[in-house]
Write an enzyme that holds these catalytic residues in place. Sequence first.
Site, PDB file in Angstrom:
ATOM      1  CE  LYS A 118      -5.614 -29.784  15.011  1.00 30.26           C
ATOM      2  NZ  LYS A 118      -5.606 -30.772  16.093  1.00 30.26           N
TER       3      LYS A 118
HETATM    4  C1  LIG Z   1      -5.129 -32.399  16.090  1.00 30.34           C
HETATM    5  C2  LIG Z   1      -4.385 -33.272  15.166  1.00 30.34           C
HETATM    6  C3  LIG Z   1      -4.848 -34.558  14.820  1.00 30.34           C
HETATM    7  C4  LIG Z   1      -6.004 -35.205  15.523  1.00 30.34           C
HETATM    8  O1  LIG Z   1      -7.180 -34.485  15.444  1.00 30.34           O
HETATM    9  P1  LIG Z   1      -8.415 -34.887  16.392  1.00 30.34           P
HETATM   10  O2  LIG Z   1      -9.584 -34.255  15.693  1.00 30.34           O
HETATM   11  O3  LIG Z   1      -8.127 -34.279  17.722  1.00 30.34           O
HETATM   12  O4  LIG Z   1      -8.509 -36.351  16.450  1.00 30.34           O
HETATM   13  C5  LIG Z   1      -4.180 -35.268  13.843  1.00 30.34           C
HETATM   14  N1  LIG Z   1      -3.093 -34.779  13.241  1.00 30.34           N
HETATM   15  C6  LIG Z   1      -2.588 -33.567  13.565  1.00 30.34           C
HETATM   16  C7  LIG Z   1      -1.383 -33.073  12.839  1.00 30.34           C
HETATM   17  C8  LIG Z   1      -3.208 -32.793  14.559  1.00 30.34           C
HETATM   18  O5  LIG Z   1      -2.686 -31.622  14.917  1.00 30.34           O
END
Ligand SMILES: *Cc1c(COP(=O)(O)O)cnc(C)c1O
Length: 383
Positions: free
Chosen positions: A188
């Site tokens: 992210k």
């Molecule tokens: C990355 C992601 C998650 C999960 O995030 P984490 O912090 O890795 O648990 C949930 N929903 C979406 C749409 C994502 O892209």
Amino acid sequence: MSDTSPTLLHLNRPTKVGREAEYIAEVVANEDLGEYSKYLLKCETFLKDMMGCAHPLLVSSCTHALEIAAMLLDIKPGDEVIMPSFTFVSTGNAFALRGATLVFIDVRRDTLCMDETLLEAAITPKTRAIVPVHYAGIACAMDEIMAIARNHNIPVIEDAAHSIFASYKGRALGTMGAMGTLSFDIMKNICAGGQGGALVVNDAQYLARAEIMINKGTNRLAFQRGEESQYEWKDIGSFYAMSALNAAYLYANMEEAETIQSHRMMLWNNYHRAFKWLADAGHITLPFVPEACEHNAHIYFIRVKDRTQRDAFIAFMREQNVTVAFHFVPLHVSAGGKQYGGAGSALDVTVEAADTLVRLPVFYGFSLEEQRYVLEAVLRFWA
Ligand SMILES: *Cc1c(COP(=O)(O)O)cnc(C)c1O
């Protein structure tokens, strides 16, 4: 660079801006490892100021934030939860864990976000939550979704995993539903040094219980604040709090948010400009950002003609030493999605998007020279 990049170009790399190791060393040296660690508090203040939200609770991942949201809504076996099929596993898994039946609806062809025109028809007397996902940091039609949810008195949980720094009509994504969830994992825009997330509690009725659930089902924080006389078990919960070390890493990223974001936006805009003629010629489709949305350059993607062309394009880029990737296997065609959910509408756009979408490298530290190489490789494919 020549026709083949000398080194493999990655799709993404964790954001690292400079002071991460210094802040982590400081936390270790000061033994500042508890729940009121300096950088945990700084990260919380940053989110409050930047998003204009009162209660951003730092947790160990967005996956966990979604799980806590599902517990807070008392989701039970037999309940239905409406979400797009075009999303990451965690959106569904959090509610499947509570025994819910997932109801998948299609996404809009232009934004790949939940199609708000399909929402009303998917609501039944068993619907207990609506979970829009802001794909690539481009917002769902939140005014329409919130109005439908309000009419039926159903809480909205925004999966804003992609969406830090993005907004809809001036409101930060994750601040419009009853709760919103953010991700700081390594893919992210900003990263907590491995994993991290936030549960943004907008409807204050959930706040006290959220704090308990995050802290192993105990009143630990209220006890430490002197509000309760003994430390004890209160409710279900688990250990979902972000660690002090992750917060130190994350704050180093937050501090440089403008630098990170301006670099990502530049890369995003460069792709968008360079590919315009390919889109005008009908070869590919580019991302669309509605007027109401300010996006955050989380993902740059193109959509090609069909799955055969997608696979050929991915293989071609791999030969040039560039990593590109499709996104996602839709939940309704995955084994988990079939077991725990089903279609709440036709899902044609979802299937088409999953078959044709390809993500290109966007990350802080991806140089303009590397991007030029990628751009030329993409153009060679259609030459
Ligand atoms: C990355 C992601 C998650 C999960 O995030 P984490 O912090 O890795 O648990 C949930 N929903 C979406 C749409 C994502 O892209």
